[in-house]
Scaffold this active site. Structure first.
Site, short mmCIF file in Angstrom:
data_model
loop_
_atom_site.label_atom_id
_atom_site.label_comp_id
_atom_site.label_asym_id
_atom_site.label_seq_id
_atom_site.Cartn_x
_atom_site.Cartn_y
_atom_site.Cartn_z
N HIS A 231 0.82 -1.23 0.00
CA HIS A 231 0.00 0.00 0.00
C HIS A 231 0.85 1.27 0.00
CE1 HIS A 231 -3.56 -2.35 0.51
NE2 HIS A 231 -3.27 -2.73 1.74
N ASP B 219 -2.84 -10.82 -2.02
CA ASP B 219 -3.38 -10.27 -0.78
C ASP B 219 -4.86 -9.93 -1.00
OD1 ASP B 219 -2.02 -8.68 1.85
OD2 ASP B 219 -3.96 -7.90 1.21
N HIS C 213 -6.38 -7.40 -0.06
CA HIS C 213 -6.50 -5.97 -0.35
C HIS C 213 -5.68 -5.63 -1.59
CE1 HIS C 213 -7.00 -6.35 4.09
NE2 HIS C 213 -8.04 -5.57 3.85
N ASP D 41 -4.37 -12.76 3.97
CA ASP D 41 -5.58 -12.30 4.65
C ASP D 41 -6.86 -12.60 3.88
OD1 ASP D 41 -4.55 -10.50 2.83
OD2 ASP D 41 -4.57 -8.78 4.18
#
Length: 359
Positions: free
Chosen positions: A136, A172, A174, A259
């Site tokens: 990120h 991931d 996200h 995740d």
């Protein structure tokens, strides 16, 4: 098959009660020990030499704004002197040890890259067990637990070593908005992300495909909540594998976030531990087919500690040619996924339509 494993648990970068904690790498190391998996350990003397040298901050500044890099160094010196913790944004913190821990994480990842490339051994894969995560982090600021974009810095290290074309696969849950931003105009880097739609950071839409000459080298496959094993296999077979084969990378990097597991509290997908074994095996086979086996995993998310340990072990099993452990998912319930498959089919079809001219 062999695995080169390097770890930096970032022990000083730690905040009680925060999901992104030193316990993450510690849980992984316990799971690896229980599993008795064979691996080669990265030489820590080489990492220490890199951290002690003057070039590492300059290397980081090739991806991140130099003022941001020097500002993090200065901030952490102040935090160390005062014994404080700073909130960099609503999700991301820094301690007095964070800058040094970040340097070590970047050094671990880049040394693994050097070894995988330099060995000339197609059976050798690399896995950087480092934190905090990085995908990120954008060039000028931290975001979403991330401060420096470790996988992007590892890619730049590979390019310094003569690698021309790189594929980054981000599984991931996200979307890796920072990695996408860094390479959005770079036609020699293919960024592919499968992620849960509609959650943080709100990016990763199908229409985000790259800019200028790099159109078609950014590919996003947002999946609906509840997506699991069947969904990711559909996305892989319909889009991801085709895109990588067409791109013909010289090396593959993996933003390895765990995740999307059904136990993870940060999102709502339902991957199993064995899903990550399957994904890793497919990625290693592609690396063997396309780029002399050169593949490096860099740890991203994963916040249920038991699940995180199991999932990383499953990836390591796949990288060293061992079968999946069927006992890991014996207590999992995945009744919801069949109900989601119509939505998954629609999501994959939409992603395919948006990117099909580039496949």
């Amino acid at each position: 098959m062999r695995v080169l494993l390097g770890a930096n648990g970032a022990l000083g970068h730690d905040l009680l009660g925060h999901p992104e904690t030193r316990g993450r790498v510690e849980a992984i190391e316990r799971a690896i020990s229980r599993a008795g998996l064979p691996f080669t350990t990265l030489c820590q003397d080489r990492v220490a030499d890199r951290v002690a040298g003057v070039s590492l901050p300059q290397e980081i500044a090739r991806v991140h704004n130099p003022g941001f890099v020097s500002g993090m160094s200065k901030l952490c010196e102040e935090l160390k002197a005062d014994g404080r913790v700073a909130n960099l944004d609503r999700d991301t913190y820094a301690t007095g040890s964070s800058y040094e821990d970040l340097l070590r994480s970047v050094a671990v990842a880049s040394e693994i890259v050097d070894e995988v490339i330099g060995s000339g051994d197609p059976s050798l894969s690399g896995f950087a067990l480092v934190r905090p995560p990085g995908h990120h982090a954008v060039p000028r600021s931290p975001m979403g637990f991330c401060i420096f974009n470790t996988v992007s810095l590892a890619v730049e290290r590979a390019r310094e070593n003569g690698i021309k074309r790189v594929a980054i696969v981000d599984f991931d849950v996200h979307h890796g908005n920072g990695t996408q931003d860094i390479f959005l105009r770079d036609k020699d880097v293919l960024y592919l992300s499968t992620h849960q739609e509609g959650i943080f950071p709100g990016t990763g839409r199908v229409e985000e495909i790259g800019l200028g000459e790099a159109k078609g080298t950014t590919i996003n496959v947002p999946l609906p909540s509840g997506s699991g094993d069947q969904a990711v296999k559909m996305a892989w077979e319909s889009i991801v594998e085709k895109a990588i084969r067409r791109f013909k990378p010289d090396m593959i990097f993996v933003s390895a976030g765990y995740d999307a597991h059904w136990k993870d509290p940060q999102a709502g997908c339902s991957f199993q531990s064995s899903t990550f074994h399957w994904l890793t095996r497919e990625l290693k086979e592609l690396a063997l087919d396309l780029c002399k086996g050169r593949i490096v995993f860099v740890l991203e998310g994963g916040y249920d500690l038991d699940a995180l340990g199991d999932c990383v072990v499953e990836s390591l099993r796949a990288l060293n040619g061992s079968p999946s452990n069927p006992l890991l998912d014996s207590d999992a319930l995945f009744d919801d996924e069949p109900e989601q498959m119509r939505k998954v089919e629609e999501a994959v079809a939409e992603a395919y339509e948006g990117i099909s001219r580039y496949l």
